[in-house]
Structures are given as structure tokens and as C-alpha cells.
Motif scaffolding. Structure first.
Motif, PDB file in Angstrom:
ATOM      1  N   THR A   1     -10.643   5.971  19.851  1.00 22.08           N
ATOM      2  CA  THR A   1      -9.892   7.043  19.183  1.00 22.08           C
ATOM      3  C   THR A   1      -8.414   7.054  19.571  1.00 22.08           C
ATOM      4  OG1 THR A   1     -10.470   8.594  20.938  1.00 22.08           O
ATOM      5  CG2 THR A   1     -11.929   8.548  19.015  1.00 22.08           C
ATOM      6  N   GLN A   2      -8.094   6.649  20.815  1.00 18.17           N
ATOM      7  CA  GLN A   2      -6.708   6.775  21.277  1.00 18.17           C
ATOM      8  C   GLN A   2      -5.927   5.457  21.227  1.00 18.17           C
ATOM      9  OE1 GLN A   2      -5.686   9.983  22.018  1.00 18.17           O
ATOM     10  NE2 GLN A   2      -7.768  10.383  21.297  1.00 18.17           N
ATOM     11  N   LEU A   3      -6.588   4.333  21.479  1.00 16.49           N
ATOM     12  CA  LEU A   3      -5.829   3.079  21.583  1.00 16.49           C
ATOM     13  C   LEU A   3      -5.823   2.256  20.293  1.00 16.49           C
ATOM     14  CD1 LEU A   3      -6.630   1.717  25.180  1.00 16.49           C
ATOM     15  CD2 LEU A   3      -5.233   3.638  24.492  1.00 16.49           C
ATOM     16  N   ILE A   4      -6.908   2.308  19.546  1.00 14.88           N
ATOM     17  CA  ILE A   4      -7.039   1.428  18.370  1.00 14.88           C
ATOM     18  C   ILE A   4      -5.865   1.559  17.382  1.00 14.88           C
ATOM     19  CG2 ILE A   4      -8.409   1.155  16.221  1.00 14.88           C
ATOM     20  CD1 ILE A   4      -9.598  -0.521  18.382  1.00 14.88           C
ATOM     21  N   PRO A   5      -5.422   2.774  17.030  1.00 16.12           N
ATOM     22  CA  PRO A   5      -4.338   2.848  16.028  1.00 16.12           C
ATOM     23  C   PRO A   5      -3.082   2.088  16.470  1.00 16.12           C
ATOM     24  CG  PRO A   5      -5.355   4.999  16.363  1.00 16.12           C
ATOM     25  CD  PRO A   5      -5.912   4.101  17.422  1.00 16.12           C
ATOM     26  N   ASP A   6      -2.709   2.236  17.742  1.00 16.76           N
ATOM     27  CA  ASP A   6      -1.512   1.555  18.248  1.00 16.76           C
ATOM     28  C   ASP A   6      -1.744   0.042  18.354  1.00 16.76           C
ATOM     29  OD1 ASP A   6       1.138   1.551  19.492  1.00 16.76           O
ATOM     30  OD2 ASP A   6       0.042   0.963  21.308  1.00 16.76           O
ATOM     31  N   ILE A   7      -2.952  -0.350  18.764  1.00 12.35           N
ATOM     32  CA  ILE A   7      -3.264  -1.789  18.863  1.00 12.35           C
ATOM     33  C   ILE A   7      -3.177  -2.418  17.470  1.00 12.35           C
ATOM     34  CG2 ILE A   7      -5.086  -3.481  19.386  1.00 12.35           C
ATOM     35  CD1 ILE A   7      -6.010  -1.708  21.681  1.00 12.35           C
ATOM     36  N   GLU A   8      -3.729  -1.743  16.475  1.00 14.48           N
ATOM     37  CA  GLU A   8      -3.691  -2.279  15.101  1.00 14.48           C
ATOM     38  C   GLU A   8      -2.236  -2.488  14.660  1.00 14.48           C
ATOM     39  OE1 GLU A   8      -5.946  -3.344  12.768  1.00 14.48           O
ATOM     40  OE2 GLU A   8      -4.270  -3.679  11.390  1.00 14.48           O
ATOM     41  N   LYS A   9      -1.410  -1.484  14.926  1.00 13.97           N
ATOM     42  CA  LYS A   9      -0.014  -1.551  14.480  1.00 13.97           C
ATOM     43  C   LYS A   9       0.698  -2.737  15.138  1.00 13.97           C
ATOM     44  CE  LYS A   9       2.635   1.948  15.498  1.00 13.97           C
ATOM     45  NZ  LYS A   9       2.903   3.362  15.647  1.00 13.97           N
ATOM     46  N   ARG A  10       0.564  -2.839  16.454  1.00 16.49           N
ATOM     47  CA  ARG A  10       1.318  -3.869  17.175  1.00 16.49           C
ATOM     48  C   ARG A  10       0.753  -5.261  16.930  1.00 16.49           C
ATOM     49  NH1 ARG A  10       0.043  -1.732  22.213  1.00 16.49           N
ATOM     50  NH2 ARG A  10       0.657  -3.718  23.058  1.00 16.49           N
ATOM     51  N   ALA A  11      -0.582  -5.384  16.987  1.00 11.68           N
ATOM     52  CA  ALA A  11      -1.191  -6.721  16.852  1.00 11.68           C
ATOM     53  C   ALA A  11      -1.021  -7.250  15.432  1.00 11.68           C
ATOM     54  CB  ALA A  11      -2.666  -6.667  17.235  1.00 11.68           C
ATOM     55  N   SER A  12      -1.020  -6.359  14.434  1.00 11.45           N
ATOM     56  CA  SER A  12      -0.903  -6.865  13.061  1.00 11.45           C
ATOM     57  C   SER A  12       0.523  -7.318  12.760  1.00 11.45           C
ATOM     58  CB  SER A  12      -1.398  -5.840  12.039  1.00 11.45           C
ATOM     59  OG  SER A  12      -0.617  -4.696  12.130  1.00 11.45           O
ATOM     60  N   ARG A  13       1.493  -6.886  13.576  1.00 12.73           N
ATOM     61  CA  ARG A  13       2.838  -7.445  13.357  1.00 12.73           C
ATOM     62  C   ARG A  13       3.113  -8.608  14.326  1.00 12.73           C
ATOM     63  NH1 ARG A  13       5.203  -2.001  15.446  1.00 12.73           N
ATOM     64  NH2 ARG A  13       5.486  -2.504  17.637  1.00 12.73           N
ATOM     65  N   GLY A  14       2.051  -9.113  14.962  1.00 15.97           N
ATOM     66  CA  GLY A  14       2.168 -10.362  15.713  1.00 15.97           C
ATOM     67  C   GLY A  14       2.267 -10.216  17.220  1.00 15.97           C
ATOM     68  N   GLU A  15       2.263  -8.982  17.709  1.00 16.45           N
ATOM     69  CA  GLU A  15       2.336  -8.792  19.167  1.00 16.45           C
ATOM     70  C   GLU A  15       0.993  -9.155  19.804  1.00 16.45           C
ATOM     71  OE1 GLU A  15       3.345  -5.051  21.633  1.00 16.45           O
ATOM     72  OE2 GLU A  15       4.681  -5.001  19.897  1.00 16.45           O
ATOM     73  N   GLN A  16       1.034  -9.798  20.981  1.00 13.16           N
ATOM     74  CA  GLN A  16      -0.201 -10.149  21.685  1.00 13.16           C
ATOM     75  C   GLN A  16      -0.710  -8.922  22.445  1.00 13.16           C
ATOM     76  OE1 GLN A  16      -1.393 -13.496  21.441  1.00 13.16           O
ATOM     77  NE2 GLN A  16       0.204 -13.357  19.878  1.00 13.16           N
ATOM     78  N   VAL A  17      -1.954  -8.579  22.248  1.00 17.06           N
ATOM     79  CA  VAL A  17      -2.539  -7.433  22.955  1.00 17.06           C
ATOM     80  C   VAL A  17      -3.682  -7.940  23.834  1.00 17.06           C
ATOM     81  CG1 VAL A  17      -3.807  -5.258  22.677  1.00 17.06           C
ATOM     82  CG2 VAL A  17      -1.878  -5.788  21.164  1.00 17.06           C
ATOM     83  N   ARG A  18      -3.663  -7.521  25.097  1.00 20.69           N
ATOM     84  CA  ARG A  18      -4.655  -8.009  26.056  1.00 20.69           C
ATOM     85  C   ARG A  18      -5.373  -6.851  26.741  1.00 20.69           C
ATOM     86  NH1 ARG A  18      -4.014 -11.668  23.461  1.00 20.69           N
ATOM     87  NH2 ARG A  18      -2.962 -13.615  23.840  1.00 20.69           N
TER      88      ARG A  18
END
Ligand code: SAM
Length: 281
Positions: free
Chosen positions: A98-115
């Protein structure tokens, strides 16, 4: 007592038990309590028989001389507790969802690496639970930039984790919308195997939390659950400091139900409630 010191049949002497405790502390950061003595002795008795050793003194010597890396792995397997399950302590996965997924989607879909990092992953249920949440919600484009590092000090559990195969009952107990990620195992009708979409998100690696970490981060979230409890206070406090160094600012730290983030790192984290913390600075 025989000339070789304490024996399998005669039990373990105080000095041999003290040696085993100091090896566990030195190699793993783990503090073995007196209550664990009989459990440890019965596990190690099998090793002594397998190696054809008469006594625990010979065994501690074998470990201390560093002649047998293989036996050290066996010792690690005897000393560690590997209990785990899918979605254990579910509020951490709710927070991720609920808290992290929206931000992860935004950043990872513009090419940022998320770990993300599952730092004592045992047989894999913890990192795969996180992976199912990611696979359920993220777009394919975002997923291609997201990875979960899953590590443990016990090579045997890592092998099991890599197979991604579990008893069918574990899939039956999973949330209905995630059950589709479990597929029938081609090897055994009583077992299931996780879908590639989930497996491919997770990379397993041997890593000892009590030694130098070959990781740089930054991680959006770290799971360090139900392992620090086995470490003495000073090792725990060092651990939180090291995690703070590899977490992203505002990253999430999830710890086990009977653990507490204390010591010098405390000022760097904000308590989010119920074993969840956020790195603030
Ligand atoms: C009780 S399990 C917890 C599994 C999972 N994190 C959970 O909460 O369900 C503890 C795990 O910590 C691992 N462990 C113990 N000492 C460790 C160390 N020094 N470094 C890395 N992992 C360690 C054990 O091998 C075991 O798999």
C-alpha cells in the motif's frame, strides 16, 4: 571422560561447549544460550558420527584450524534456525503493497533501478512473498528494473530457496489473488513451484551478516527479520548502523516481531509502528 575430551555418548564438556559457542559467535555473530546445548549436541552428534570423530574436542579443532570449509557449512546448518513461511508478519507486506508500490512503479517505469533486500531469507518464502506483491502490481516495464537480493549464511537453505518448490499446502494457504503464482511441480504432485515472473525477480546469494557485506545498495526496503534476535546486543547495534548505510533515504526497514532497532542507528530511523522503520537521514 576419554582422552579425546567430551564424547557423543558421554555428552559435551563445559570447555568444548564454550569452544563451540565462541566459534558460532566468531563465524556467525550468533550467541548460543545454555538452553540450546542439548539440541546442538544432538545435531552435532550426527556430524561426529559422519566424520568418524570420537569427541567434540577433535570437532572444535577441525573447525578452528579452518581446514574444512565444508564442515563449517555443516556447522552453520546445525547452529541456525530456519523457520519461516510465506507472508509471515503480514503487515510488512501490506506496507510494501500500500505504501511503497506506487512510488516504485513511478520510478522503475521511468528506468530507475529499484532494489529490495531480504537479508536472512532462509528457504525463500520471505523474498518470494515480496516478489509476489511486486509481480501482482507493477507494470512489465517497471518490473524489468526491479530486483530483490535474497541472502543467507546457510548454503543448504539457499539451495532449497533456489528450487522455488514448496509443499502444495503453502499455496492453498496463500491469498486468493496470489495463488496463481504457484504452479504444479513437474516433479511431485504434492508440491508447487513458483512462476518465472516471481522467481526472476529474486537473486539468491550467500552472505554473512556478521562479516563484511559485498553490497552497496541503495535499497528501497530491507527485511532483516527473526535473525538479529540470535545476535548479542553489540552485534545487533552494528547491524542497524550498517543497514542505515545501504538503505535509500526514506527507505523501509522491516524487523522481526521480537526485535528492536536500538543503539546509535536509532536517531536515523523513524518508527512507523509495529517493527517497521523509515530511514530519515
Ligand atoms: C528464523 S530464520 C528467519 C527467516 C525469515 N527472515 C523470516 O523471518 O521468516 C533465520 C535465518 O537467519 C539466517 N542467519 C543466521 N545467522 C546469519 C548470519 N550471520 N548471516 C546471515 N544469515 C544468518 C539463518 O540461516 C536462517 O535462515
Amino acid at each position: 571422560m576419554s582422552a579425546v575430551g567430551s564424547t557423543v555418548a558421554g555428552g559435551i564438556s563445559d570447555s568444548d561447549f564454550a569452544s563451540l559457542r565462541s566459534i558460532a559467535l566468531r563465524e556467525l555473530g550468533i550467541e548460543i544460550s545454555g538452553e540450546k546445548k542439548s539440541l546442538l549436541v544432538s545435531r552435532l552428534a550426527k556430524r561426529l558420527r559422519h566424520l568418524g570423530l570420537d569427541g567434540f574436542s577433535e570437532y572444535t579443532e577441525l573447525l578452528n584450524t579452518g581446514q574444512s570449509a565444508e564442515e563449517l557449512e555443516e556447522f552453520v546448518a546445525c547452529v541456525t534456525t530456519n523457520v519461516t513461511r510465506f507472508f509471515r508478519e503480514p503487515h510488512h507486506f501490506d506496507h510494501l503493497e500500500t505504501q511503497l508500490i506506487p512510488d516504485i512503479e513511478k520510478r522503475a517505469s521511468r528506468g530507475e533501478q529499484v532494489r529490495l533486500w531480504s537479508s536472512a531469507c532462509s528457504t525463500g518464502e520471505e523474498p518470494y512473498s515480496a516478489a509476489m506483491i511486486l509481480a501482482r502490481h507493477l507494470s512489465d516495464r517497471a518490473l524489468s528494473n526491479v530486483k530483490i537480493l535474497a541472502s543467507d549464511v546457510n548454503v543448504k537453505v539457499l539451495e532449497a530457496a533456489q528450487s522455488a518448490e514448496y509443499p502444495k499446502s503453502e499455496a492453498d494457504a496463500a491469498r486468493a489473488d496470489l495463488r496463481g503464482f504457484f504452479q504444479p511441480s513437474p516433479n511431485d504432485p504434492g508440491r508447487v513451484v513458483l512462476a518465472d515472473k516471481v522467481r526472476n525477480l529474486v537473486t539468491f546469494r550467500y552472505m554473512n551478516l556478521a562479516k563484511t557485506w559485498p553490497v552497496r545498495g541503495p535499497f528501497d526496503a530491507i527485511f532483516c527479520r527473526n535473525v538479529a534476535i540470535y545476535f548479542p546486543q553489540n552485534v545487533q547495534e552494528d547491524l542497524w548502523v550498517k543497514f542505515a548505510k545501504v538503505l535509500r533515504k526514506n527507505g523501509s526497514m522491516y524487523i522481526g516481531h521480537s526485535e528492536r532497532l536500538a543503539g546509535p542507528a536509532n536517531t536515523r530511523f523513524r518508527f512507523l509502528g509495529s517493527t517497521m522503520y523509515q530511514l530519515t537521514n
